[in-house]
Motif scaffolding. Structure first.
Motif, short mmCIF file in Angstrom:
data_model
loop_
_atom_site.label_atom_id
_atom_site.label_comp_id
_atom_site.label_asym_id
_atom_site.label_seq_id
_atom_site.Cartn_x
_atom_site.Cartn_y
_atom_site.Cartn_z
N MET A 163 0.83 -1.22 0.00
CA MET A 163 0.00 0.00 0.00
C MET A 163 0.86 1.25 0.00
N THR A 164 1.99 1.19 0.74
CA THR A 164 2.84 2.38 0.85
C THR A 164 3.52 2.72 -0.46
N ASN A 165 3.53 1.77 -1.43
CA ASN A 165 4.16 2.05 -2.71
C ASN A 165 3.23 2.78 -3.68
N LEU A 166 1.98 2.94 -3.30
CA LEU A 166 1.04 3.65 -4.17
C LEU A 166 1.40 5.13 -4.22
N PRO A 167 1.23 5.79 -5.37
CA PRO A 167 1.72 7.17 -5.53
C PRO A 167 1.07 8.19 -4.61
N LEU A 168 -0.16 7.93 -4.13
CA LEU A 168 -0.83 8.90 -3.27
C LEU A 168 -1.06 8.37 -1.86
N ALA A 169 -0.31 7.36 -1.49
CA ALA A 169 -0.43 6.83 -0.13
C ALA A 169 -0.13 7.91 0.89
N GLY A 170 -0.99 8.02 1.90
CA GLY A 170 -0.80 9.02 2.95
C GLY A 170 -1.45 10.35 2.65
N ARG A 171 -1.99 10.55 1.45
CA ARG A 171 -2.64 11.81 1.11
C ARG A 171 -4.10 11.79 1.56
N ASN A 172 -4.60 12.94 2.00
CA ASN A 172 -6.00 13.10 2.40
C ASN A 172 -6.68 14.03 1.40
N ALA A 173 -7.66 13.50 0.67
CA ALA A 173 -8.26 14.23 -0.45
C ALA A 173 -9.74 14.49 -0.23
N VAL A 174 -10.21 15.61 -0.79
CA VAL A 174 -11.63 15.94 -0.86
C VAL A 174 -11.96 16.15 -2.33
N VAL A 175 -13.02 15.50 -2.80
CA VAL A 175 -13.45 15.66 -4.18
C VAL A 175 -14.92 16.06 -4.19
N THR A 176 -15.24 17.22 -4.74
CA THR A 176 -16.63 17.63 -4.85
C THR A 176 -17.21 17.12 -6.17
N GLY A 177 -18.54 17.10 -6.25
CA GLY A 177 -19.18 16.56 -7.45
C GLY A 177 -18.93 15.08 -7.62
N ALA A 178 -18.73 14.38 -6.50
CA ALA A 178 -18.27 12.99 -6.56
C ALA A 178 -19.39 11.98 -6.74
N ALA A 179 -20.63 12.44 -6.91
CA ALA A 179 -21.74 11.50 -7.06
C ALA A 179 -21.80 10.89 -8.45
N SER A 180 -21.17 11.52 -9.43
CA SER A 180 -21.25 11.01 -10.80
C SER A 180 -20.17 11.65 -11.66
N GLY A 181 -20.08 11.17 -12.89
CA GLY A 181 -19.24 11.80 -13.90
C GLY A 181 -17.78 11.95 -13.53
N ILE A 182 -17.23 13.12 -13.86
CA ILE A 182 -15.81 13.37 -13.66
C ILE A 182 -15.44 13.30 -12.19
N GLY A 183 -16.27 13.87 -11.31
CA GLY A 183 -15.96 13.85 -9.89
C GLY A 183 -15.86 12.44 -9.34
N ALA A 184 -16.82 11.57 -9.72
CA ALA A 184 -16.80 10.19 -9.25
C ALA A 184 -15.56 9.46 -9.78
N ALA A 185 -15.23 9.69 -11.05
CA ALA A 185 -14.05 9.03 -11.63
C ALA A 185 -12.77 9.49 -10.95
N ILE A 186 -12.68 10.77 -10.62
CA ILE A 186 -11.50 11.28 -9.93
C ILE A 186 -11.38 10.65 -8.55
N ALA A 187 -12.49 10.61 -7.81
CA ALA A 187 -12.47 10.01 -6.48
C ALA A 187 -12.02 8.56 -6.54
N GLU A 188 -12.54 7.85 -7.53
CA GLU A 188 -12.18 6.44 -7.68
C GLU A 188 -10.68 6.27 -7.98
#
Length: 249
Positions: free
Chosen positions: A1-26
Motif C-alpha cells: 500500500m505504501t508504494n502507491l503514488p498517493l499513499a498518505g494523502r488526504n483528499a476531498v473531491v466535490t461533485g463525486a456523485a457522478s461523472g468526472i468527480g466520481a471518476a476522480i475520487a475512484e
C-alpha cells in the motif's frame, strides 16, 4: 500500500456523485489516497464509497449553501484530519440565453461553478498551507472547461463561470505558490458525463450530434490527468491542462 503514488494523502473531491468527480475520487482512492466524496446525492456517495473501501467515505454537501459547507467541512475534519488535496469538480451547465433573462439558471451556475468553488477553497486553504509549510505535497485542483475559451451560443453564462474559474486558478497560484501549494486548472473538452442531462431538448440533440461526430472523452480520462498532475514530485506544478478529444478542434 505504501508504494502507491498517493499513499498518505488526504483528499476531498466535490461533485463525486457522478461523472468526472466520481471518476476522480475512484482514481485517487486506487492510488492510495484517503478520499472524502462530496456531493448532494448521498445515496450515490454511499454506493461509491462502499465500492472504494475503507479509505473512502461520503459527505452530503450542497456547495451553494454556506451552512451545508460548514457542516460538511466539520465532518471531514473529524473523519479525515488535515486535507492536503482538494479537487473542485462540482459543476452545472444550463442553456440560458441572455435574451431569455433566466436569472434563476444564471444564479444557479454562478453559485455552483464559482461561488461554490470559493467556499471550498476558503474552507481548506489553511490545511493546504499547513501541509505545504511542513514540506508535504499540497494540491488544489479546479475542473474548469474548454468553454472558458470558446463561444457557444446560448451558454454565455456557463462559459463565463468557467472563464472566471480559469482566471481564478491563475491568481490563486500566485497567492499560494509561496506557501508551496500547487494549483492546477484542468479544462476538459467534450466529455461523456451527466452534465448534459440538464439541457433542454435542443441542447441534448446538439450534444448527441457532437458526440457522434467527435467522439467524447470519458470521465476516467480526466481522472487520469488529475492523478498524474497530483502525483508529480512537489516541486513540479502542472498549472494548466487542456484535455480534448483528438477530433475536437
Amino acid at each position: 500500500m505504501t508504494n502507491l503514488p498517493l499513499a498518505g494523502r488526504n483528499a476531498v473531491v466535490t461533485g463525486a456523485a457522478s461523472g468526472i468527480g466520481a471518476a476522480i475520487a475512484e482514481q485517487l482512492a486506487a492510488d492510495g489516497a484517503t478520499v472524502a466524496l462530496v456531493a448532494r446525492r448521498t445515496d450515490r456517495l454511499d454506493d461509491l464509497a462502499g465500492k472504494l473501501g475503507a479509505g473512502a467515505f461520503g459527505v452530503g454537501m450542497d456547495v451553494t449553501s454556506q451552512d451545508s459547507v460548514d457542516h460538511g467541512v466539520g465532518v471531514i475534519g473529524d473523519r479525515l484530519g488535515r486535507v492536503d488535496l482538494l479537487v473542485n469538480a462540482a459543476g452545472v451547465m444550463l442553456a440560458a440565453p441572455v435574451e431569455q433573462v433566466r436569472l434563476n439558471d444564471w444564479t444557479r451556475m454562478i453559485d455552483t461553478n464559482l461561488t461554490g468553488v470559493l467556499r471550498l477553497i476558503g474552507a481548506f486553504t489553511p490545511d493546504l498551507i499547513a501541509a505545504g509549510s511542513e514540506g508535504k505535497t499540497a494540491d488544489l485542483v479546479n475542473i474548469s472547461s474548454i468553454g472558458a475559451h470558446l463561444t457557444f451560443p446560448g451558454y454565455g453564462v456557463y462559459s463565463a463561470t468557467k472563464a472566471a474559474l480559469t482566471h481564478l486558478s491563475a491568481s490563486l497560484r500566485a497567492d499560494l505558490s509561496p506557501y508551496d501549494v500547487r494549483v492546477t486548472n484542468i479544462e476538459p473538452g467534450l466529455t461523456a458525463t451527466e452534465l448534459g442531462d440538464q439541457l433542454d431538448g435542443a441542447g441534448q440533440e446538439l450534444l448527441a450530434t457532437m458526440n457522434e461526430q467527435i467522439g467524447p472523452l470519458e470521465a476516467r480520462d480526466i481522472a487520469d490527468v488529475v492523478a498524474f498532475a497530483v502525483s508529480r514530485r512537489r516541486e513540479v506544478n502542472l498549472r494548466q491542462i487542456i484535455a480534448l478529444p483528438t477530433r475536437q478542434a
